[in-house]
Scaffold this active site. Sequence first.
Site, PDB file in Angstrom:
ATOM      1  N   GLU A   6       1.932   4.571 -13.877  1.00  0.00           N
ATOM      2  CA  GLU A   6       2.731   4.098 -12.744  1.00  0.00           C
ATOM      3  C   GLU A   6       4.179   3.803 -13.144  1.00  0.00           C
ATOM      4  O   GLU A   6       5.102   4.201 -12.451  1.00  0.00           O
ATOM      5  CB  GLU A   6       2.104   2.836 -12.138  1.00  0.00           C
ATOM      6  CG  GLU A   6       0.782   3.072 -11.428  1.00  0.00           C
ATOM      7  CD  GLU A   6       0.937   3.672 -10.036  1.00  0.00           C
ATOM      8  OE1 GLU A   6       2.074   3.826  -9.549  1.00  0.00           O
ATOM      9  OE2 GLU A   6      -0.103   3.998  -9.433  1.00  0.00           O
TER      10      GLU A   6
ATOM     11  N   ASP B 160       7.683   1.021  -4.419  1.00  0.00           N
ATOM     12  CA  ASP B 160       6.826   0.360  -5.397  1.00  0.00           C
ATOM     13  C   ASP B 160       7.695  -0.271  -6.484  1.00  0.00           C
ATOM     14  O   ASP B 160       8.684   0.323  -6.906  1.00  0.00           O
ATOM     15  CB  ASP B 160       5.865   1.367  -6.027  1.00  0.00           C
ATOM     16  CG  ASP B 160       5.017   2.079  -4.986  1.00  0.00           C
ATOM     17  OD1 ASP B 160       4.585   1.418  -4.030  1.00  0.00           O
ATOM     18  OD2 ASP B 160       4.784   3.292  -5.120  1.00  0.00           O
TER      19      ASP B 160
END
EC number: 3.2.1.17
Length: 120
Positions: A32, A50
């Site tokens: 990520e 994000d």
Amino acid sequence: KRFTRCGLVNELRKQGFDENLMRDWVCLVENESARYTDKIANVNKNGSRDYGLFQINDKYWCSKGSTPGKDCNVTCSQLLTDDITVASTCAKKIYKRTKFDAWSGWDNHCNHSNPDISSC
């Protein structure tokens, strides 16, 4: 800040992450955010973004403004600090609710194979 793999493992242990899931968490973070605490992702298809080490989404979990809010009751900027206490608490809350399903990085890369952390 960018963690080394073992530095990340040690910090996650300090934050109380479940040892049985440690390889999953390390894999998730590596896929990520590449272990960067200050990563802000490009805008997603739905207009959300994000944030941080765990790439926590602002649609549900953190508020973009200066007032803490959403389900983790934090601002998104609180998820970008080198001290990952706030981000860790939020990530564990997300996991409690959705397991790892909230993270496409885990789903795409970690479902069947995880990094070796035996030397940590």
